[in-house]
Write an enzyme that holds these catalytic residues in place. Structure first.
Site, mmCIF file in Angstrom:
data_model
loop_
_atom_site.group_PDB
_atom_site.id
_atom_site.type_symbol
_atom_site.label_atom_id
_atom_site.label_comp_id
_atom_site.label_asym_id
_atom_site.label_seq_id
_atom_site.Cartn_x
_atom_site.Cartn_y
_atom_site.Cartn_z
ATOM 1 N N LYS A 170 14.794 -19.992 -50.536
ATOM 2 C CA LYS A 170 14.204 -21.078 -49.743
ATOM 3 C C LYS A 170 12.926 -21.590 -50.409
ATOM 4 O O LYS A 170 12.758 -22.803 -50.610
ATOM 5 C CB LYS A 170 13.886 -20.603 -48.333
ATOM 6 C CG LYS A 170 13.194 -21.691 -47.501
ATOM 7 C CD LYS A 170 12.387 -21.120 -46.362
ATOM 8 C CE LYS A 170 11.403 -22.141 -45.843
ATOM 9 N NZ LYS A 170 10.496 -21.594 -44.806
ATOM 10 N N ASP B 57 15.428 -23.835 -43.847
ATOM 11 C CA ASP B 57 14.410 -23.258 -42.975
ATOM 12 C C ASP B 57 15.040 -23.031 -41.596
ATOM 13 O O ASP B 57 16.248 -23.202 -41.414
ATOM 14 C CB ASP B 57 13.174 -24.156 -42.900
ATOM 15 C CG ASP B 57 13.459 -25.532 -42.319
ATOM 16 O OD1 ASP B 57 14.588 -25.782 -41.839
ATOM 17 O OD2 ASP B 57 12.552 -26.384 -42.340
#
Length: 215
Positions: free
Chosen positions: A125, A143
C-alpha cells in the site's frame, strides 16, 4: 459474484462517474519529494491526513534527509510524531526504512515496487502511494476506504489487500489505476462511509449492488 466482463463494465462506469464527481482527487498528504511522502504515509496509518499535515512541517524541517531520519534519536522523533498515534512503532518504522534507504540506495528513495517493499516496514500500500504520486507509475492503492467500497460495489469479494489490488487491476486500463484509487477514497470519505452509507446522495448508486441495502 458477477463475471469479469460485467465487473469490468461496472468498474469503468463507476470510474467515469466518480471522475466527474471528484475531478481533483489526489493524495491529501502534503509533501515535496518521495522521502516526505514516505514518512507522511507511514504516519497516516490509523491517523487522519489532516493531523499528519499538521505534524510534518516541523518534522521535515528538523529531518531534511533520509540520513537525518536514520540517525534520529527515537525519543526525540517519538515526541514529534506522538499526535499521530502508535508513535513508538511509527518511529521504529521511519528510522528502519531510512536506514535501508541510506545503506542500500545512497539516501534516495527507490522507485520500483520491489525496491520499495524491500525497505523495512514498507508494504504494497505504501509503495503504491509513492509509485502513483511521485514516480508517475500506475498504482492501485488499497486503503480502508478502497477495501470497503470495492467489496460493496461488487468489484471483488476478497478481504486481503494484496488480492483486492490484483483483482481490481484487471478491471481498468492501467493508466486509470491511480486516479480510480483516489476517487474511491474520496467517495468513501464523503458518501460511502463505513457505518451509514449515503446511498441517496451517491452518483454511482445505480451501478452498486449494495445500494440502499443499509437502510
Amino acid at each position: 459474484m458477477a463475471s469479469e466482463d460485467d465487473r469490468k463494465s461496472r468498474a469503468r462506469k463507476i470510474n467515469r462517474k466518480l471522475g466527474e464527481q471528484y475531478p481533483d482527487a489526489r493524495v491529501m498528504l502534503d509533501f515535496e519529494n518521495p522521502l516526505q511522502l514516505l514518512i507522511a504515509t507511514i504516519l497516516a496509518a490509523q491517523c487522519t491526513d489532516k493531523k499528519v499535515n499538521e505534524v510534518t512541517p516541523a518534522l521535515f524541517k528538523k529531518y531534511p534527509s533520509a540520513k537525518a531520519f536514520a540517525e534520529a534519536k527515537p525519543s526525540e522523533l517519538e515526541k514529534m510524531v506522538r499526535q499521530t498515534g502508535f508513535f513508538r512503532q511509527k518511529t521504529k518504522s521511519i528510522i528502519a526504512a531510512c536506514r535501508d534507504i541510506v545503506e542500500k540506495h545512497d539516501g534516495e528513495v527507490p522507485g520500483t515496487m520491489e525496491e520499495l517493499t524491500d525497505l523495512s516496514g514498507v508494504g504494497r500500500k505504501t509503495a503504491n502511494v509513492l509509485l502513483g504520486a511521485t514516480f508517475e507509475e500506475p498504482a492501485i492503492i488499497v486503503d480502508t476506504h478502497f477495501k470497503r467500497l470495492t467489496n460493496r460495489m461488487g468489484l471483488t469479494d476478497e478481504s486481503d489487500p494484496d488480492k483486492i489490488e490484483f483483482d481490481v487491476r484487471e478491471l481498468l486500463p492501467k493508466k486509470e489505476w491511480t486516479n480510480f484509487s483516489h476517487r474511491i477514497t474520496f467517495h468513501g470519505r464523503a458518501v460511502c462511509v463505513a457505518r451509514k452509507p449515503k446511498c441517496g446522495e451517491c452518483v454511482v448508486a445505480k451501478l452498486c449492488p449494495s445500494a440502499f441495502s443499509f437502510d
